[in-house]
Write a protein that holds these residues in place. Structure first.
Motif, short mmCIF file in Angstrom:
data_model
loop_
_atom_site.label_atom_id
_atom_site.label_comp_id
_atom_site.label_asym_id
_atom_site.label_seq_id
_atom_site.Cartn_x
_atom_site.Cartn_y
_atom_site.Cartn_z
N ILE A 47 0.84 -1.21 0.00
CA ILE A 47 0.00 0.00 0.00
C ILE A 47 0.87 1.25 0.00
CG2 ILE A 47 -1.64 1.33 1.38
CD1 ILE A 47 -2.81 -1.41 2.27
N GLN A 48 1.92 1.25 0.80
CA GLN A 48 2.80 2.41 0.85
C GLN A 48 3.51 2.61 -0.48
OE1 GLN A 48 4.77 0.87 4.27
NE2 GLN A 48 3.87 2.37 5.65
N CYS A 49 3.95 1.53 -1.11
CA CYS A 49 4.61 1.63 -2.41
C CYS A 49 3.63 2.12 -3.47
CB CYS A 49 5.20 0.29 -2.81
SG CYS A 49 6.62 -0.18 -1.81
N HIS A 50 2.39 1.69 -3.39
CA HIS A 50 1.36 2.14 -4.33
C HIS A 50 1.14 3.65 -4.20
CE1 HIS A 50 -2.02 1.84 -7.03
NE2 HIS A 50 -2.77 2.49 -6.14
N ALA A 51 1.22 4.16 -3.00
CA ALA A 51 1.04 5.60 -2.76
C ALA A 51 2.09 6.44 -3.48
CB ALA A 51 1.05 5.90 -1.27
N LEU A 52 3.25 5.86 -3.75
CA LEU A 52 4.32 6.59 -4.46
C LEU A 52 3.91 6.94 -5.88
CD1 LEU A 52 7.49 4.60 -3.37
CD2 LEU A 52 6.70 6.80 -2.51
N LYS A 53 2.91 6.26 -6.41
CA LYS A 53 2.49 6.49 -7.80
C LYS A 53 1.57 7.70 -7.95
CE LYS A 53 2.96 1.62 -8.82
NZ LYS A 53 2.28 0.37 -9.11
N SER A 54 1.18 8.32 -6.85
CA SER A 54 0.31 9.49 -6.89
C SER A 54 0.96 10.64 -7.64
CB SER A 54 -0.02 9.92 -5.46
OG SER A 54 -0.74 11.12 -5.46
N ASP A 55 0.20 11.26 -8.51
CA ASP A 55 0.72 12.39 -9.29
C ASP A 55 0.93 13.64 -8.45
OD1 ASP A 55 0.81 10.95 -11.65
OD2 ASP A 55 -1.17 11.61 -12.31
N ASN A 56 0.20 13.74 -7.37
CA ASN A 56 0.29 14.96 -6.55
C ASN A 56 0.92 14.68 -5.19
OD1 ASN A 56 -1.77 13.46 -5.53
ND2 ASN A 56 -3.23 15.13 -5.32
N LEU A 57 1.95 13.87 -5.19
CA LEU A 57 2.64 13.51 -3.95
C LEU A 57 3.56 14.66 -3.53
CD1 LEU A 57 2.82 11.14 -1.97
CD2 LEU A 57 4.75 10.31 -3.28
N THR A 58 3.09 15.45 -2.59
CA THR A 58 3.87 16.59 -2.11
C THR A 58 5.01 16.10 -1.22
OG1 THR A 58 2.53 16.82 -0.10
CG2 THR A 58 1.79 18.04 -2.07
N ASN A 59 5.94 16.98 -0.97
CA ASN A 59 7.05 16.63 -0.07
C ASN A 59 6.52 16.25 1.30
OD1 ASN A 59 9.03 16.98 -1.95
ND2 ASN A 59 9.82 18.88 -1.11
#
Length: 66
Positions: free
Chosen positions: A20-32
């Motif tokens: 799940i955490q690795c999948h979250a890395l694919k978000s286009d709007n992943l802010t710092n």
């Protein structure tokens, strides 16, 4: 304090994070802030599952993203 590059944090989450955490890395709007929040969660699991003598101290001491 230690600042890490986004790439170093991405790599750490990919290596040590859950699916799940690795999948979250694919978000286009992943802010710092969001990326660092994910990193902190993965780092906590890393600390509990890795003996202190094997810790990557840059990872343990990280306080933000470059």
């Amino acid at each position: 304090s230690t600042l890490l590059t986004r790439q170093r944090i991405y790599d750490f989450i990919k290596q040590k994070g859950s699916t799940i955490q690795c999948h979250a890395l694919k978000s286009d709007n992943l802010t710092n802030e969001r990326l660092f929040s994910l990193f902190v969660k993965v780092r906590e699991d890393y600390k509990t599952s890795t003996p202190p003598q094997a810790w990557d101290m840059d990872i343990i001491n990280a306080t933000g993203i470059l």
